[in-house]
Scaffold this motif. Structure first.
Motif, PDB file in Angstrom:
ATOM      1  N   LEU A 136      -7.394  -1.074  -2.816  1.00  0.00           N
ATOM      2  CA  LEU A 136      -6.170  -0.488  -2.257  1.00  0.00           C
ATOM      3  C   LEU A 136      -5.650   0.626  -3.162  1.00  0.00           C
ATOM      4  O   LEU A 136      -5.349   1.737  -2.694  1.00  0.00           O
ATOM      5  N   LEU A 165      -8.202  -1.327   5.582  1.00  0.00           N
ATOM      6  CA  LEU A 165      -7.818  -2.493   4.787  1.00  0.00           C
ATOM      7  C   LEU A 165      -7.525  -3.701   5.667  1.00  0.00           C
ATOM      8  O   LEU A 165      -8.014  -4.810   5.411  1.00  0.00           O
ATOM      9  N   ALA A 225       0.831  -1.209   0.000  1.00  0.00           N
ATOM     10  CA  ALA A 225       0.000   0.000   0.000  1.00  0.00           C
ATOM     11  C   ALA A 225       0.863   1.255   0.000  1.00  0.00           C
ATOM     12  O   ALA A 225       0.637   2.176  -0.798  1.00  0.00           O
ATOM     13  N   HIS A 252      -6.665   4.545   6.147  1.00  0.00           N
ATOM     14  CA  HIS A 252      -6.834   3.599   5.048  1.00  0.00           C
ATOM     15  C   HIS A 252      -6.223   2.237   5.382  1.00  0.00           C
ATOM     16  O   HIS A 252      -6.798   1.185   5.081  1.00  0.00           O
TER      17      HIS A 252
END
Length: 220
Positions: free
Chosen positions: A167, A206, A96, A202
């Protein structure tokens, strides 16, 4: 006395192609396919228009070559990641961060993607290379997810391609909409504090999705 004939200058075909692609990338990034000019690309590449058509056939062919080069470079960059040495959660974090950092540092990449979306993906569809470039990254992610399942850390029902798109989309939206987000909401996500905050959010989202549910009321 006659002078010896000079040796013919060997053409640097590969160097010419690289200069053309670099100049074309700048033109297409700035002006899009419709606004980019072949004569401007030729001047910037220190060559002539004839050579552009010789190597790439048309303006559209050159545009496809630029898109292909962009995706191939991205794939090579991501393939250099060694996710096998990381714990599954750390592998997700590394992938990521790598993707999101690249998007932030290369806004021109987004311009090309946005321009191709205006063309409804017509030129991406015309090349077989695009599917080939994305497959290795999804496989790397699929392997990392499988390791997380094997260790009991991740759930089993995660589609690797959907997860990759999610992602990548997180990083893409923040950068591609940075100006309107700043104008509407008064927050500049390119500034370090806001960037770090939303990145952490984020990642939590995830990894929270990937982890097995636990706690009261959760069926075993």
């Amino acid at each position: 006395m006659s002078q010896p004939a000079p040796h013919p200058v060997k053409r640097d075909a590969e160097g010419t192609r690289r200069r053309i692609l670099a100049a074309a990338t700048d033109q297409f990034t700035t002006h899009g396919l419709a606004g980019a000019r072949i004569d401007a690309i030729a001047r910037a590449a220190n060559t002539n228009e004839r050579m552009l058509y010789y190597y790439y056939g048309s303006k559209e062919g050159l545009y496809v070559a630029v898109l292909e080069g962009m995706y191939v470079d991205d794939t090579h960059r991501e393939e250099r990641l060694d996710l096998t040495e990381c714990a599954p959660s750390d592998a997700i974090r590394l992938l990521a961060h790598t993707i999101w950092t690249h998007v932030r540092e290369n806004p021109g990449w987004l311009c090309l993607i946005n321009n191709e979306n205006l063309h409804e993906g017509r030129y991406v569809k015309s090349s077989s290379k695009f599917r080939e470039t994305i497959s290795p990254i999804v496989e790397m992610l699929r392997t990392a997810l499988a390791r997380g399942v094997a260790t009991g850390e991740f759930r089993q029902d995660v589609d690797a391609l959907d997860f990759y798109v999610t992602l990548a989309g997180m990083g893409y939206y923040i950068v591609s909409s940075r100006f309107t987000l700043d104008a509407f909401l008064g927050r500049n996500y390119m500034e370090q504090p806001a960037q770090e905050s939303i990145t952490a959010m984020h990642l939590d989202m995830l990894l929270g999705y990937l982890r097995l549910p636990s706690g009261p009321g959760v069926a075993s």
